[in-house]
Write a protein that holds these residues in place. Sequence first.
Motif, mmCIF file in Angstrom:
data_model
loop_
_atom_site.group_PDB
_atom_site.id
_atom_site.type_symbol
_atom_site.label_atom_id
_atom_site.label_comp_id
_atom_site.label_asym_id
_atom_site.label_seq_id
_atom_site.Cartn_x
_atom_site.Cartn_y
_atom_site.Cartn_z
ATOM 1 N N ILE A 94 -12.367 20.127 -8.766
ATOM 2 C CA ILE A 94 -11.672 18.925 -8.309
ATOM 3 C C ILE A 94 -11.072 19.175 -6.924
ATOM 4 C CG2 ILE A 94 -9.750 17.363 -8.769
ATOM 5 C CD1 ILE A 94 -10.272 17.899 -11.758
ATOM 6 N N LYS A 95 -11.317 18.230 -6.015
ATOM 7 C CA LYS A 95 -10.869 18.388 -4.633
ATOM 8 C C LYS A 95 -9.540 17.673 -4.426
ATOM 9 C CE LYS A 95 -15.604 18.706 -2.898
ATOM 10 N NZ LYS A 95 -15.531 20.168 -2.796
ATOM 11 N N ASN A 96 -8.766 18.210 -3.488
ATOM 12 C CA ASN A 96 -7.529 17.527 -3.129
ATOM 13 C C ASN A 96 -7.861 16.294 -2.291
ATOM 14 O OD1 ASN A 96 -8.028 18.397 -0.470
ATOM 15 N ND2 ASN A 96 -6.840 20.256 -0.762
ATOM 16 N N GLY A 97 -6.872 15.437 -2.092
ATOM 17 C CA GLY A 97 -7.137 14.240 -1.295
ATOM 18 C C GLY A 97 -5.987 13.259 -1.338
ATOM 19 N N GLU A 98 -6.159 12.185 -0.581
ATOM 20 C CA GLU A 98 -5.152 11.138 -0.502
ATOM 21 C C GLU A 98 -5.349 10.119 -1.622
ATOM 22 O OE1 GLU A 98 -5.338 13.478 2.744
ATOM 23 O OE2 GLU A 98 -7.009 12.128 2.245
ATOM 24 N N VAL A 99 -4.242 9.637 -2.163
ATOM 25 C CA VAL A 99 -4.264 8.617 -3.223
ATOM 26 C C VAL A 99 -3.626 7.347 -2.669
ATOM 27 C CG1 VAL A 99 -3.512 8.016 -5.549
ATOM 28 C CG2 VAL A 99 -4.075 10.394 -4.996
ATOM 29 N N TYR A 100 -4.318 6.232 -2.845
ATOM 30 C CA TYR A 100 -3.826 4.939 -2.349
ATOM 31 C C TYR A 100 -3.610 4.030 -3.553
ATOM 32 C CZ TYR A 100 -6.643 6.916 1.486
ATOM 33 O OH TYR A 100 -7.233 7.758 2.408
ATOM 34 N N LEU A 102 0.844 -1.185 0.000
ATOM 35 C CA LEU A 102 0.000 0.000 0.000
ATOM 36 C C LEU A 102 0.882 1.238 0.000
ATOM 37 C CD1 LEU A 102 -2.653 1.613 0.330
ATOM 38 C CD2 LEU A 102 -2.476 1.215 2.808
ATOM 39 N N SER A 103 0.726 2.062 -1.037
ATOM 40 C CA SER A 103 1.444 3.340 -1.128
ATOM 41 C C SER A 103 0.434 4.466 -0.989
ATOM 42 C CB SER A 103 2.170 3.461 -2.474
ATOM 43 O OG SER A 103 3.082 2.393 -2.650
ATOM 44 N N ILE A 104 0.761 5.461 -0.171
ATOM 45 C CA ILE A 104 -0.156 6.573 0.080
ATOM 46 C C ILE A 104 0.519 7.885 -0.307
ATOM 47 C CG2 ILE A 104 -1.651 7.714 1.761
ATOM 48 C CD1 ILE A 104 -1.485 5.230 3.500
ATOM 49 N N HIS A 105 -0.142 8.660 -1.149
ATOM 50 C CA HIS A 105 0.354 9.972 -1.568
ATOM 51 C C HIS A 105 -0.793 10.980 -1.437
ATOM 52 C CE1 HIS A 105 3.682 7.618 -3.179
ATOM 53 N NE2 HIS A 105 2.837 6.944 -3.954
ATOM 54 N N ARG A 106 -0.513 12.224 -1.752
ATOM 55 C CA ARG A 106 -1.567 13.249 -1.717
ATOM 56 C C ARG A 106 -1.450 14.136 -2.948
ATOM 57 N NH1 ARG A 106 -0.861 15.777 3.156
ATOM 58 N NH2 ARG A 106 -2.465 14.505 4.162
ATOM 59 N N VAL A 107 -2.605 14.452 -3.544
ATOM 60 C CA VAL A 107 -2.627 15.377 -4.675
ATOM 61 C C VAL A 107 -3.488 16.582 -4.318
ATOM 62 C CG1 VAL A 107 -2.228 13.707 -6.523
ATOM 63 C CG2 VAL A 107 -4.546 14.090 -5.719
ATOM 64 N N GLY A 108 -3.007 17.740 -4.710
ATOM 65 C CA GLY A 108 -3.793 18.957 -4.569
ATOM 66 C C GLY A 108 -4.418 19.324 -5.900
ATOM 67 N N ASN A 109 -5.093 20.471 -5.913
ATOM 68 C CA ASN A 109 -5.673 20.978 -7.146
ATOM 69 C C ASN A 109 -4.637 21.885 -7.818
ATOM 70 O OD1 ASN A 109 -7.116 22.895 -8.947
ATOM 71 N ND2 ASN A 109 -8.921 21.781 -8.255
ATOM 72 N N LYS A 110 -4.229 21.485 -9.018
ATOM 73 C CA LYS A 110 -3.159 22.200 -9.714
ATOM 74 C C LYS A 110 -3.549 23.632 -10.046
ATOM 75 C CE LYS A 110 0.117 21.479 -13.476
ATOM 76 N NZ LYS A 110 0.464 20.662 -14.670
ATOM 77 N N PHE A 157 -2.312 14.161 -10.703
ATOM 78 C CA PHE A 157 -2.130 15.580 -10.378
ATOM 79 C C PHE A 157 -2.229 16.448 -11.637
ATOM 80 C CE2 PHE A 157 0.832 19.218 -9.647
ATOM 81 C CZ PHE A 157 0.093 19.856 -8.663
ATOM 82 N N GLU A 158 -1.692 15.958 -12.744
ATOM 83 C CA GLU A 158 -1.742 16.716 -13.995
ATOM 84 C C GLU A 158 -3.173 16.880 -14.508
ATOM 85 O OE1 GLU A 158 0.714 18.338 -15.573
ATOM 86 O OE2 GLU A 158 1.943 17.806 -13.831
ATOM 87 N N GLN A 159 -4.052 15.951 -14.138
ATOM 88 C CA GLN A 159 -5.454 16.052 -14.558
ATOM 89 C C GLN A 159 -6.292 16.867 -13.567
ATOM 90 O OE1 GLN A 159 -5.387 14.680 -17.523
ATOM 91 N NE2 GLN A 159 -3.376 13.846 -16.952
ATOM 92 N N SER A 160 -5.696 17.225 -12.422
ATOM 93 C CA SER A 160 -6.446 17.909 -11.355
ATOM 94 C C SER A 160 -6.362 19.416 -11.521
ATOM 95 C CB SER A 160 -5.892 17.484 -9.983
ATOM 96 O OG SER A 160 -5.888 16.095 -9.838
ATOM 97 N N ASN A 161 -6.865 19.905 -12.636
ATOM 98 C CA ASN A 161 -6.718 21.340 -12.915
ATOM 99 C C ASN A 161 -8.050 22.053 -13.110
ATOM 100 O OD1 ASN A 161 -7.387 20.248 -15.390
ATOM 101 N ND2 ASN A 161 -5.311 20.438 -16.228
ATOM 102 N N HIS A 162 -9.150 21.390 -12.767
ATOM 103 C CA HIS A 162 -10.456 22.054 -12.815
ATOM 104 C C HIS A 162 -10.804 22.554 -11.414
ATOM 105 C CE1 HIS A 162 -14.796 22.671 -13.209
ATOM 106 N NE2 HIS A 162 -14.606 22.687 -14.522
ATOM 107 N N PRO A 163 -11.393 23.738 -11.290
ATOM 108 C CA PRO A 163 -11.677 24.297 -9.956
ATOM 109 C C PRO A 163 -12.541 23.396 -9.073
ATOM 110 C CG PRO A 163 -11.983 25.971 -11.652
ATOM 111 C CD PRO A 163 -11.731 24.684 -12.373
#
Length: 369
Positions: free
Chosen positions: A106-112, A12-20, A98-104
């Motif tokens: 889209i919420k940030n969150g944890e990625v598993y 299990l790998s856990i990362h976080r992405v924000g809204n670009k 993260f590169e696809q997270s560029n629409h206002p």
Amino acid sequence: MINLFNTHIDTLSIHRVGNKSRNEAIFLSEQPFNLNDEIVPLIKEFFFKPFREKEENYYQFAHEVDLDYNDMFKYATEIFANPSNVHEVSKNITKHLFEQSNHPHIKNGEVYVTYLTNLSIDNNVVDAIGIFKSELQADFLQFEENGSNLEMILQQGINLSKLDKGCLIFNYKKEEGYKILTVDSNRYDARYWLEHFLSVDAFEDENFITKKYLKFCQNFAKDVVLPAEDKKEEVMFMNRSVNYFAKNDQFEEQNFLNEVLDNPDLIPEFKNYKVDKGEKYSIEDVTSFPIANAAVSDARKSIKNVINLDTHIQIKMDFINPESAEKFVEKGWDDVWIAVKFQSNPDIAGSPRNSFRASLKFSDVEVEH
């Protein structure tokens, strides 16, 4: 069909992405998470519960030129070829998200990102990659003793009863783009997960074709059978159609039409309707296919066998054997009175053989009863 009962989470790998677009950061963990006996059953339920509850609609990676240009197909292939490298590839998957997270919206969150073993799909035991995202946080209370008082502390965290987004990529049908299941609990960014991140199309197997053909029949009943015949025949056509699918393993279109259409004049109407509408349902060239039993069961639940007599009066037919309706339902009208007879089923043991009649008054209205 899938079975996740014996599925094991290897890593299990856990990362976080924000809204670009809001200049929020991306956080990539250096090492995979150290799983323990306490967290594993909780996290398995969190990840897998939505897939057990959701109707199985499969997808596959796609690209208009070649599958090798689909980023997620490449990452999945790399992991399946070398599972020990899953954590490093999970970083690339998270960067891609993260590169696809560029629409206002889209919420940030944890990625598993998980590597899974011992999954069953179509009676084959395979490995899979699980990619999940949690976005919405919930308030919860913690309590702490402070001297002689108990204090309440408000905190925020992830609700383990609801996964926001997720997909299972099975190491199965690679040449067709792998077989994939996906869930998305949030509707405000529907294209972001399926189209922009995963880049998938519907997997056109027997499950897909069975569902599409039954949906096509449902619309044919509404658009053609109902105007040409009546509401009863619309319902009966769909009842016979579902029963044809339920009792046969292989669909043959001509046999189907001969069996389910009482009026032979509707057979050319069906074929003309298919020419006009078939492409919409991806069945324009389909005349024979294996029937998926699971898809038939789902369709049976969704088709309404209801005849509306008046604003507050309905006849609901729930017959496994469609011929039963011919004995108890007939069409007629009267200027003043309608008599409706309700009779208990004499075939059920212990059922009283009683009946009664109820008279309902209408005024110059043609009804079905």
